[in-house]
Design an enzyme around this catalytic site. Structure first.
Site, PDB file in Angstrom:
ATOM      1  CB  THR A   1      -0.933   0.021   1.220  1.00 41.85           C
ATOM      2  OG1 THR A   1      -0.155   0.200   2.413  1.00 41.85           O
ATOM      3  CG2 THR A   1      -1.734  -1.271   1.321  1.00 41.85           C
ATOM      4  N   GLY A   2       0.314   2.350  -0.484  1.00 42.39           N
ATOM      5  CA  GLY A   2       1.105   3.570  -0.612  1.00 42.39           C
ATOM      6  C   GLY A   2       2.220   3.397  -1.613  1.00 42.39           C
TER       7      GLY A   2
ATOM      8  CB  SER B   1       1.431   6.220  -5.897  1.00 44.29           C
ATOM      9  OG  SER B   1       1.120   6.894  -4.690  1.00 44.29           O
ATOM     10  CB  SER B   2       5.140   8.695  -3.877  1.00 46.19           C
ATOM     11  OG  SER B   2       4.338   8.815  -2.716  1.00 46.19           O
TER      12      SER B   2
ATOM     13  N   GLY C   1       6.858   3.065  -0.320  1.00 48.09           N
ATOM     14  CA  GLY C   1       6.116   2.027  -1.018  1.00 48.09           C
ATOM     15  C   GLY C   1       6.587   1.823  -2.442  1.00 48.09           C
TER      16      GLY C   1
ATOM     17  CB  SER D   1       6.156   5.899  13.686  1.00 45.65           C
ATOM     18  OG  SER D   1       6.851   7.041  14.133  1.00 45.65           O
TER      19      SER D   1
ATOM     20  CE1 TYR E   1       2.318   8.401  10.971  1.00 44.36           C
ATOM     21  CE2 TYR E   1       4.065   8.789  12.573  1.00 44.36           C
ATOM     22  CZ  TYR E   1       3.621   8.207  11.397  1.00 44.36           C
ATOM     23  OH  TYR E   1       4.472   7.424  10.661  1.00 44.36           O
TER      24      TYR E   1
END
Length: 664
Positions: A387-388, A390-391, A394, A519, A532
C-alpha cells in the site's frame, strides 16, 4: 519538417526525443530493432505523442538495416538526422566498440546520405580529445593526442568519419561532444552506470558502515567534467536548429573543470557518507607526477588490473574506470556558450542536484537487492501487496521486490502514478499489478480484497505502508477532532481491514507475512504527534494480539519502528529540510529485510533507548520531551500562519542530530 533519430531508446536519446516532441513539429522517425519494439511502445506512451514512428533496423547492419523501400519513400523528407546510437562504455572491448561506434556511424552517414537529409547531427564525446593536455577548444580535433582505450579511439574515429564522409556526400554536419553525462537535474532519472556512478556502491558501503562525520584520507584524482542529461538534450535541440552553424563542433560541458574528489564529496554529503580529504592536493606538482596520472599509469598494468578486479571490482568499480578518473584536457566551450546565449539553457549547478541524482541511483540503479541470493530466494515469484506504492517508501519497495524477482501488487489512490511505477518495472523486465484504491474507504478496501483474492494465485506478503501524519499540538487540536478520526481511519482501520480481508487466503495457503511500517514515535512519544503515534501504536497492538492467534497457520507479523524518512509525507514541514533523515531506499531496504528475515520487530538503537527511558525513568523522559516541545514550535500550517524564520534553529538542529530520526 521530419526527424530521424538513432539511439532514441537510449539515455540521451530518450530526452532528446522528448524535447523534439515538446518543442518541434513534424514526424520523428526512430531506428528500432525488432526486439526493442515493446520497449519503444512504453516510451511512446511516456513521450505522449503519436508523431514518434518506429523504423525497423539494426546499428550493426549495413545502412543500419533500414528497408530500401522506406528509404525511397522518405528521400528528401528528413530535415535533421540525429545519430546517438553508440556504445558509451569505458569497459567494452575493442571489437564491440568498433562495430557499434565506428561501424554504426559509417552506416548512419550512409543512410543519411541516401535519404538526402538536411543536416547530420553526430553525438560524439569529449573522449575524442583522448589524453590531450591543456586547453582543448571546439575548433580542435586531430591534435596528435594519444587515445588510451578502445572507447577513446572509436569516438575519435567515428567523429573523423562524419568530418570526412559527410562533405563527400554533400551532407551538412554538426558535432556535439558531451562530457560525462549524469541523470536529470530535476528528477535524477538515469538508466546506466557511468562516471561518478561507478563509485556509488562504495559510497553506500561507507555510509552503512561508518559515521558521516569521520574524515577519510583521499588522493588528488585530478579534474572531471559532469553535466546533467536534461542540459545536454535541451542544448542539442537548440543548437541543431540554429541557422548557419554547419561544420561546427559544440562542447556540452561544464564551463569550469570540477575536482574529481570534490564531485565525489558532493555525493558523499547527499548519501550521508564520510567525505574525502586531500590535504596534499594544494601542493603544486607537475601534471605527470600527480596521483591521478600515476594511478592511471599503474592501473594499465595487467597484473594490477587483475588485483583490482578482485577487490574494488567487486564493488562495481572496473579497473579501466580507475585509469580515467580525471581529464588531462580542459574543455573550452566558448562557442557553445555564445550559441546558447539568451536561450535560458545553462549547466545546472551540480551541488543543487546531487541529492536528487544520488536518490535516483539508490532507488532505481542500485542492484544489490537483486544480486542477493538470500533475498531472491525469499521473494522470487511471490506476490507482495504494497500500500502507498505510488511514491516514497512504497514505490521504492516495489522496485526492489521486482528486482529480486517478486511480483509487487501496487495499491494507492492514484492510478496514474501506479501505472508509471508498473511501466518502470516492466521496462526492466519485471511484472507488477495495479489496483487503485482509497484506503480510507472501508468499503473500497472490501472490494479490493475480493478482487485480490480472485485475481492472485497467492498473497504471500502484505506491506502496510500507506499512512497519514499530522503534526499539531493538543492546544491547537481541541476543535479538530476530525484529525484523529482521519488518521485512525487510514493508519489503523484501513490497515487492519486490508489484512482481515486477505487473511482467509493466507490461512488457506498456510503461509503469509504482514509488514507494518510503524514509527519510532511509538517508542519515543514525541510531542505534537498524538494523532499519528496513537494510530501506529494501535496497529502495533492489534498485530501483536492477532499474531498469537494465527502463528499456527504460518502467518507472521513484523512491525518496523521507522525513523524519520525523507518522503513527500514530511515535505510540508519545512523544519525537516535540515534534519538528518534516512532515504526512501534505506527505508525500503528495511522493509525487504522484514519480509526476508520475518523478525517480530525492527527497531533503531535510539528507539530502543526511548522505550527503555519511558519504562525506567518516565518523569525524566517527559521532561526532555517537554523541552523539545518548547524548542520545536508548531508549524505555520498548524497555526494557520505564514512561515517565518525560526529564532531557535541552531537548538532545533542540535536536538535533531542528537536524537537522530525522531519526528519532532
Amino acid at each position: 519538417m521530419a526527424y530521424f533519430v538513432t539511439g532514441a531508446t537510449g539515455f540521451i536519446g530518450r530526452h532528446l526525443v522528448q524535447e523534439l516532441v515538446d518543442h518541434r513539429e513534424g514526424e520523428i522517425f526512430v531506428l528500432c530493432r525488432a526486439g526493442s519494439l515493446g520497449r519503444l511502445e512504453l516510451l511512446r506512451r511516456r513521450w505522449g505523442s503519436d508523431r514518434v514512428v518506429p523504423v525497423p533496423g539494426d546499428l550493426a547492419e549495413e545502412g543500419l538495416g533500414v528497408d530500401p523501400t522506406w528509404v525511397a519513400e522518405h528521400d528528401g523528407a528528413i530535415e535533421h538526422f540525429f545519430h546517438l546510437a553508440a556504445l558509451y562504455d569505458m569497459t567494452a572491448d575493442d571489437a564491440t566498440n568498433e562495430v557499434m561506434n565506428v561501424g554504426g556511424t559509417r552506416g548512419a552517414v550512409d543512410l543519411a546520405g541516401r535519404l538526402h537529409a538536411g543536416t547530420f547531427h553526430q553525438v560524439s564525446s569529449v573522449a575524442a580529445a583522448g589524453e590531450h593536455r591543456g586547453r582543448f577548444d571546439e575548433s580542435m580535433f586531430d591534435e596528435g593526442q594519444s587515445l588510451p582505450s578502445p572507447y577513446h579511439r572509436t569516438k575519435f574515429e567515428s567523429e573523423r568519419i562524419v568530418r570526412e564522409e559527410c562533405p563527400a556526400l554533400g551532407l551538412p554536419w554538426r558535432v556535439y561532444r558531451p562530457s560525462i553525462v549524469v541523470g536529470h537535474s530535476q528528477t535524477g532519472a538515469m538508466d546506466k552506470v557511468d562516471g561518478p556512478y561507478y563509485f556509488f556502491p562504495l559510497l553506500k558501503a561507507l555510509r552503512d558502515r561508518l559515521p558521516s562525520w569521520l574524515p577519510l584520507v583521499g588522493v588528488d584524482l585530478g579534474d572531471t567534467n559532469v553535466v546533467p542529461v536534461d542540459y545536454v538534450a535541451k542544448a542539442m535541440d537548440h543548437l541543431a536548429h540554429l541557422p548557419d552553424r554547419d561544420g561546427e563542433a559544440f562542447h556540452l560541458v561544464n564551463p569550469e573543470p570540477q575536482s574529481t574528489v570534490e564531485t565525489l564529496n558532493l555525493f558523499c554529503r547527499a548519501a550521508g557518507a564520510p567525505q574525502l580529504a586531500t590535504p596534499a592536493s594544494r601542493i603544486p606538482v607537475p601534471a605527470r607526477l600527480r596521483p591521478s596520472s600515476l594511478i592511471g599509469a599503474l592501473v594499465r598494468n595487467g597484473l594490477v588490473q587483475g588485483a583490482l578486479d578482485q577487490t574494488v571490482g567487486r564493488l562495481g568499480i572496473p579497473a579501466e574506470v580507475l585509469a580515467h578518473t580525471g581529464f588531462t584536457a580542459v574543455f573550452d566551450s566558448t562557442r557553445t556558450e555564445q550559441a546558447l546565449a539568451g536561450s535560458g539553457i545553462a549547466v545546472p549547478d551540480l551541488e543543487s542536484c546531487a541529492r536528487t541524482l544520488w536518490g535516483y541511483w539508490e532507488e532505481h540503479l542500485d542492484t544489490s537487492t537483486g544480486r542477493d541470493a538470500r533475498i531472491r530466494g525469499a521473494l522470487a515469484g511471490k506476490h507482495v501487496v504494497i500500500t502507498g506504492a505510488s511514491s516514497g517508501i512504497g514505490q521504492v519497495t516495489a522496485l526492489k521486490v521486482a528486482q529480486a524477482g517478486g511480483i509487487p501488487v501496487l495499491v494507492a489512490r492514484g492510478k496514474e502514478k501506479l501505472e508509471e511505477t508498473r511501466a518502470t518495472i516492466e521496462l526492466r523486465g519485471g511484472t507488477a499489478h495495479v489496483y487503485p484504491c482509497d484506503l480510507s474507504d472501508l468499503e473500497a478496501i472490501d472490494r479490493l480484497c475480493e478482487q485480490l483474492n480472485a485475481d492472485l494465485p497467492s498473497v504471500d506478503f502484505v506491506v502496510n505502508n500507506a499512512g497519514r501524519s499530522i503534526r499539531r499540538s493538543l492546544r491547537l487540536s481541541t476543535d479538530r477532532f476530525h484529525d484523529f478520526e482521519r488518521t485512525m481511519q487510514l493508519n489503523y482501520f484501513g490497515a487492519i481491514r486490508l489484512v482481515m480481508g486477505l487473511m482467509p487466503s493466507m490461512q488457506r495457503q498456510q503461509r503469509g507475512h504482514v509488514v507494518n511500517v510503524s514509527s519510532i514515535g511509538v517508542q519515543t512519544n514525541p510531542p505534537r504527534f498524538s494523532a499519528y503515534v496513537a494510530s501506529k501504536a494501535a496497529l502495533d497492538a492489534w498485530s501483536n494480539v492477532v499474531a498469537s492467534e494465527v502463528v499456527g497457520n504460518g502467518i507472521t507479523f513484523t512491525s518496523i519502528h521507522m525513523p524519520l524518512v525523507r518522503t513527500p509525507m514530511i515535505a510540508p514541514t519545512k523544519l525537516y529540510d535540515k534534519f538528518p533523515t534516512i532515504s526512501p531506499a534505506q527505508a525500503a531496504d528495511t522493509v525487504v529485510e522484514a519480509m526476508v528475515g520475518r523478525p517480530h520487530e525492527i527497531n533503531t538503537l535510539l528507539g530502543n533507548v526511548g522505550a527503555v527511558a519511558h519504562t525506567v525513568a518516565p518523569k525524566l523522559a517527559f521532561r526532555l520531551l517537554n523541552l523539545a516541545y518548547h524548542v520545536f514550535p508548531d508549524s505555520a500550517a498548524a497555526q494557520g500562519q505564514v512561515p517565518e524564520a525560526g529564532t531557535r534553529e541552531s537548538e532545533q538542529v542540535m536536538l535533531a542530530r542528537v536524537f537522530r530520526g525522531v519526528h519532532w
